[in-house]
Design a protein around this motif. Structure first.
Motif, short mmCIF file in Angstrom:
data_model
loop_
_atom_site.label_atom_id
_atom_site.label_comp_id
_atom_site.label_asym_id
_atom_site.label_seq_id
_atom_site.Cartn_x
_atom_site.Cartn_y
_atom_site.Cartn_z
N LEU A 97 -8.87 -1.86 4.19
CA LEU A 97 -8.96 -1.22 5.49
C LEU A 97 -7.87 -0.17 5.66
O LEU A 97 -8.10 0.90 6.23
CB LEU A 97 -8.86 -2.27 6.60
N PHE A 98 -6.67 -0.46 5.15
CA PHE A 98 -5.57 0.50 5.21
C PHE A 98 -5.96 1.80 4.52
O PHE A 98 -5.67 2.90 5.01
CB PHE A 98 -4.33 -0.10 4.55
N LEU A 99 -6.62 1.69 3.38
CA LEU A 99 -7.04 2.88 2.64
C LEU A 99 -8.15 3.64 3.37
O LEU A 99 -8.17 4.88 3.37
CB LEU A 99 -7.53 2.49 1.25
N GLN A 100 -9.04 2.90 4.01
CA GLN A 100 -10.25 3.51 4.58
C GLN A 100 -10.02 4.13 5.95
O GLN A 100 -10.66 5.14 6.28
CB GLN A 100 -11.36 2.46 4.69
N SER A 101 -9.12 3.56 6.73
CA SER A 101 -9.05 3.91 8.15
C SER A 101 -7.71 4.52 8.56
O SER A 101 -6.68 3.85 8.50
CB SER A 101 -9.31 2.66 9.00
N PRO A 102 -7.70 5.76 9.02
CA PRO A 102 -6.47 6.35 9.56
C PRO A 102 -5.91 5.54 10.73
O PRO A 102 -4.69 5.41 10.87
CB PRO A 102 -6.90 7.74 9.99
N GLU A 103 -6.79 5.00 11.57
CA GLU A 103 -6.32 4.21 12.70
C GLU A 103 -5.65 2.92 12.22
O GLU A 103 -4.64 2.48 12.79
CB GLU A 103 -7.47 3.86 13.65
N ALA A 104 -6.19 2.30 11.18
CA ALA A 104 -5.56 1.11 10.61
C ALA A 104 -4.18 1.44 10.06
O ALA A 104 -3.25 0.64 10.20
CB ALA A 104 -6.45 0.51 9.53
N ILE B 7 -1.31 9.02 0.40
CA ILE B 7 -1.09 8.08 1.49
C ILE B 7 0.21 7.30 1.25
O ILE B 7 0.44 6.78 0.15
CB ILE B 7 -2.27 7.10 1.62
N LEU B 8 1.04 7.19 2.29
CA LEU B 8 2.26 6.40 2.21
C LEU B 8 2.02 5.02 2.78
O LEU B 8 1.34 4.85 3.79
CB LEU B 8 3.40 7.08 2.98
N LYS B 9 2.64 4.03 2.14
CA LYS B 9 2.57 2.64 2.59
C LYS B 9 3.90 1.98 2.28
O LYS B 9 4.58 2.36 1.32
CB LYS B 9 1.44 1.91 1.87
N THR B 10 4.29 1.02 3.10
CA THR B 10 5.48 0.27 2.74
C THR B 10 5.28 -0.31 1.34
O THR B 10 4.16 -0.63 0.94
CB THR B 10 5.75 -0.88 3.73
N ALA B 11 6.37 -0.47 0.62
CA ALA B 11 6.30 -0.90 -0.78
C ALA B 11 6.11 -2.41 -0.87
O ALA B 11 6.80 -3.11 -1.61
CB ALA B 11 7.56 -0.48 -1.52
N THR B 12 5.13 -2.90 -0.11
CA THR B 12 4.81 -4.32 -0.07
C THR B 12 3.38 -4.54 -0.57
O THR B 12 2.60 -3.59 -0.66
CB THR B 12 4.93 -4.87 1.35
N ILE B 13 3.07 -5.79 -0.87
CA ILE B 13 1.73 -6.14 -1.32
C ILE B 13 0.94 -6.69 -0.14
O ILE B 13 1.29 -7.72 0.43
CB ILE B 13 1.78 -7.19 -2.46
#
Length: 237
Positions: A42-49, A150-156
């Motif tokens: 969902l993180f990858l698919q949705s800007p709102e997420a 896309i940036l994401k915290t370096a967590t799993i």
């Protein structure tokens, strides 16, 4: 028991950081339990997420900004300093083991690290202060400064593949140890919880320190149900 060990593998879970003021992910009153987790897909698919994930992240950072290494963290740092414990395998993402004095290569982070962000495309590291400044101005997380990814915290996140290198290092340390020391883990989250079981099957002694019983207490050589700080204070010089 530790004095007799040749190689000690350390393993920590959320319980070691609750004594620093960071609640266990699964505690009924945990802020993490008030919202449905955002899956990696969902993180990858949705800007709102993605916006929601970053809003939650910054709210958590504000809430626990004063967290400092506990006696348990400092006790593990002392054990590493003796040379018997090459590294600490951790399920935690808070970076408190590093704050306690351990070098980055002395901490094996199975679930990543929440103190910085990474680009999902090229892997470039980005500091959270910059990400937050951009987010506060635009209302959206910024893209990677190197490639626009896309940036994401370096967590799993839920549904995200476990990191290969930390898993490999954890497997190697587990296979080589003759004492596996667990602190603050419920030992119910897999694949991380498989490491102490593998160590025991491989002939290592297993010691578990946790406030509540764990599924592996019955096979452990020693299971201590107590506050981690009270147990690990003996390792502080």
């Amino acid at each position: 028991m530790i004095q007799d060990a040749r190689v000690v593998a350390g393993f920590t879970g959320a319980g070691i950081s609750t004594e620093s003021g960071i609640p266990d992910f699964r505690s009924p009153d945990s802020p993490w339990m008030r919202h449905k987790p955002i899956s990696f897909a969902l993180f990858l698919q949705s800007p709102e997420a993605r916006r929601d994930a970053w809003r939650r992240k910054f709210a958590m950072d504000d809430l626990y900004r004063g967290a400092r290494p506990s006696t348990g963290h400092r006790g593990f740092a002392s054990l590493v300093a003796t040379g018997r414990m090459p590294a600490v395998i951790t399920q935690n993402i808070d970076g408190l083991h590093q704050e306690s004095g351990l070098a980055p290569d002395q901490v094996i982070e199975l679930h990543g690290n929440g103190t910085y962000a990474k680009c999902l495309a090229c892997g470039t590291r980005h500091e959270l202060d910059w990400v937050r400044r951009c987010f506060d101005v635009d209302g959206d997380p910024p893209d990677c400064r190197s490639c626009g990814g896309i940036l994401k915290t370096a967590t799993i996140s839920f549904g995200q593949t476990m990191p290969e290198e930390p898993m490999r290092r954890a497997q190697k340390l587990t296979a080589s140890c003759d004492l596996f020391l667990v602190a603050g883990s419920s030992l119910v989250v897999y694949p991380a919880a498989a490491f102490p079981a593998f160590a025991k099957e491989n002939g290592a002694r297993l010691v578990i320190v946790n406030r509540e019983p764990t599924p592996l207490d019955r096979v452990a050589d020693l299971a201590i149900h107590a506050e981690i700080g009270s147990v690990f204070s003996v390792f502080l010089s």
